[in-house]
Write a protein that holds these residues in place. Sequence first.
Motif, PDB file in Angstrom:
ATOM      1  N   ALA C 224       1.046  -1.495   0.147  1.00 55.12           N
ATOM      2  CA  ALA C 224       0.056  -0.035   0.461  1.00 55.12           C
ATOM      3  C   ALA C 224       0.738   0.911  -0.261  1.00 55.12           C
ATOM      4  O   ALA C 224       0.674   2.299  -0.147  1.00 55.12           O
ATOM      5  N   GLU C 225       1.741   1.091   0.455  1.00 51.18           N
ATOM      6  CA  GLU C 225       2.790   2.062   0.994  1.00 51.18           C
ATOM      7  C   GLU C 225       4.361   2.069   0.469  1.00 51.18           C
ATOM      8  O   GLU C 225       4.394   0.777   0.515  1.00 51.18           O
ATOM      9  N   ASP C 255      -2.269   1.872  -3.277  1.00 52.92           N
ATOM     10  CA  ASP C 255      -3.106   0.848  -2.954  1.00 52.92           C
ATOM     11  C   ASP C 255      -4.068   0.897  -3.506  1.00 52.92           C
ATOM     12  O   ASP C 255      -5.202  -0.108  -3.409  1.00 52.92           O
TER      13      ASP C 255
END
Lengths: 360, 268, 285
Positions: C224-225, C255
């Motif tokens: 996601a990051e 994301d």
Amino acid sequence: MRAPAESGVVRTAAWDPHDPRAAAQAAAGRRRQAWRIYGLFGTLLLAAIVGAPLVGSTPLDLRAVLDRTRPFADNLDAQIFFIARLPRVLAAGLVGATLAVAGVVMQALLRNPLATPFTLGVSSGSALGAMLALTFLPTWTGGALTSVPLASLAGALGAVAIVYALAQVRHRGFSTDVLLLAGVTLNAFFSALILLVQYLSDFTETMRTMRWLMGDLDVAGYRPLVIAMGLLLPAAVAFAWLPRSLNALALGAEQAGSRGVPVLGVQRLAFFAASLATGVAVSLAGPIGFVGIIVPHLVRLLVGADHRIVMPASALFGAAFLMACDALARLVLSPVELPVGVVTAVVGAPFFLWLLIRKT
Amino acid sequence: MLHGVSLDVARGGITGVLGPNGSGKTTLLRMLSGALRPTSGEVRLDGAPIESIPKRGLARRLAVVPQEIHPVFDYTVLDLALMGRYAHLGPFGFETALDLLAVRRALAATGTADLECRHFDTLSGGEKQRVVIASALAQFEEDTRDEGRLLVLDEPTAALDLHYQIEVAQLLRRLADDRGLTLLVTTHDLQFAWQVCDRVVLLQDGRVLADGPTEETLTPAHLHALYGVRVDRMTHPDGSVSLVPASLVGDRGRRAPTPVLAMHGARR
Amino acid sequence: MLLVFVGACRPREDARATAEAATAGPRVVSLVPAVTEMLFAVGAGPQVVGVSSYDKHPAEVATRPRVGALLDPDLERILSLKPDLVVTYGSQTALHEQLARANIATFTYRHGGIGDTLETFEAVATRVGRGDAGRAAAQVLRAQLTGIRMRVEGQPRPRTLLVFGREPGSIRHVWASGGVGFLHELLDVAGADNVFGDVARENIQATSELLLARAPEVIVELRAETRVAESPSPWLALPGVPAVRQGRVLALTGDQMVVPGPRLGQAAEALARALHPDAFAHQPK
């Protein structure tokens, strides 16, 4: 005060209590009996060591595994056996033996048959450490160790320090009551903090931490095992020194003291050795429950209460038990795995309840 | 709890310590056995300060029998008695033939030799008491008479019925007379003290009220001062003596017979 | 059942809609990030008056009040926003009852494959009065996915492991996509075969034994990051895995990879570009 007729008479036994030969025979008999028990449990462990690596989600050809003519890089069977299964089985053995012995020691130290290696807050401290690492330090690595096991070990040691400090404050000696209460309270407190961290963290991390709490033995390599064994070595030395003292301690601290046991030293040693060992085991495989309570009780049922026999037997049986549980975890829903902590609990909880009912 | 108590226990014989609840009997025993350190003053064993004697060395010369013992695990009688050999063996290893011999002699001396393989939990109160005494006896060096060996017992008959009380009383006498042990015993039982002790120390509020030969200390006057109860000392025609507390609750015949709790012909 | 329930609520929604002419259509609180994205995608963004704690996309959600999420919906805040419709997860039964008692309609999100996403897209758009826009958006998404599928047509389909979770710095606790769910289907669209395609579960814990036995040719890690690169790569612990041996361990960040919403097309394209760089070589991105 006239004596009843039959009182005060020394009853005769089958052997002459003053015969040195009979005593020598009895002493040798006791020693033989101990070695027989070690041998029996050792055989059980051996069977587990041989059997456990043979089962898994992938069928293995044992001949291919041991085929030295094929290069290792091309030998999938050998890779699965030596990289995936063997370390895992060894981890199960190491963790099972450690938790079982730590359970025996905790039960003797706290003079409470219901104590577990996790009673004094080591596991929840460890879990909190792991949780904080998973949530806030996802990328940090410290050389050979990664953040999660390192943080969980730190959490375990932190919990040990807090409980020990608390037990010292209230009592100049080593109050097992305070120890127990401090441990239980700390467990509750850490569990609350764990919930708080989970609540604040992302959903995927929550799932990951949940999984961590169920225990996992897939260490994927020998390095974590070697590190864990190095850390367990001092605890193992302490464990070897403890059995006779723990026997005496079962009578109560003061009684043990009057028999020549250095009570405070023994209690400290038992506490730190069991806590350190538990911390290392938990940082290696997560808090796998029930091993630390079922195994000691089952072993005591089988071989009696003497710690010189119970401790080695528990180590051997604990290793075999966790290996078997892990094999079961791999097999039941293969290729999907059950968390091993679930298996030990599902096998262990009914057994433990039975034990409780039987005792009362 | 104790205020300036001085006490010299000579070798041999049985010394009884009597006093009401909270008078400091147990504290006294714990101090004399080295489990508790006095805040001021000192305790010496054969001239040496007790805290300067190594624990294992002390355990070979001084053994303690508590009122009751509750092992958390299910030990056999032999296992339990063998724990008395801790100071002879140290933390490692198994007992030698010598240890087993000592323990079996101790079991025989207390009349519990045939209980060797029983589990401690299954014994009656009197058997337990004697096994614990055997375990304590096993602490001593075999066949030495030259050194003072001290056996300390905290209310050894408190939990026993009359039959076992007499057994234990006889056992203690034998240990003092035949084996040359020095015994230190606390008790609430006046009759037991009279029969068994050579010397009696009366403790009151942490101070010594009286100290001397049993006949001189267990007098009605002392006992009234100690317990606030009138005790009659009656000599029977055969020379034996009974110490009988006078009734404080009135005449038995005049008590109301109305039952509060009733049970009739119950079985189980 | 649901239809009856919805029908009963309709007049109330209409009444509110006429009363608040400024924002046409019902006021919506969304507890599901994927649906929030859909609502914004069909132009119903102004109607979204509350979002979940985990909503990040589009950027406007930052200005909306947060009302909790799956486990901790804040009923008081939801009620205070006076919604006509609340988008919830199917498992939030307690919330459903409470909202029903307050006479507020709910739209229950169903998690599943790409097909479910497309259906949800149209259904939620219809519920907020933008059925046409919803159908159009779903059509666009469908077309995007078909385009990607066609572009990688004929390319070799590598056996791929799709990882969406792993203990940092090691290959323990590897969570991968099983043979069910949008990630598995995305992999199919992007021209690869899931090594766990035969496992009828959405996710599976890939132990080292499974990783060795399944022998993926490519490993794709979704994040996601952005993270600091791990050095050395923990995957080197399994040198026997073809993907590790050939250095085909890829990381995809963003994301959109984990939210089954309107950006599925982008996710599929990112996946396809990573898996088949050659197929996209002629055309700039």
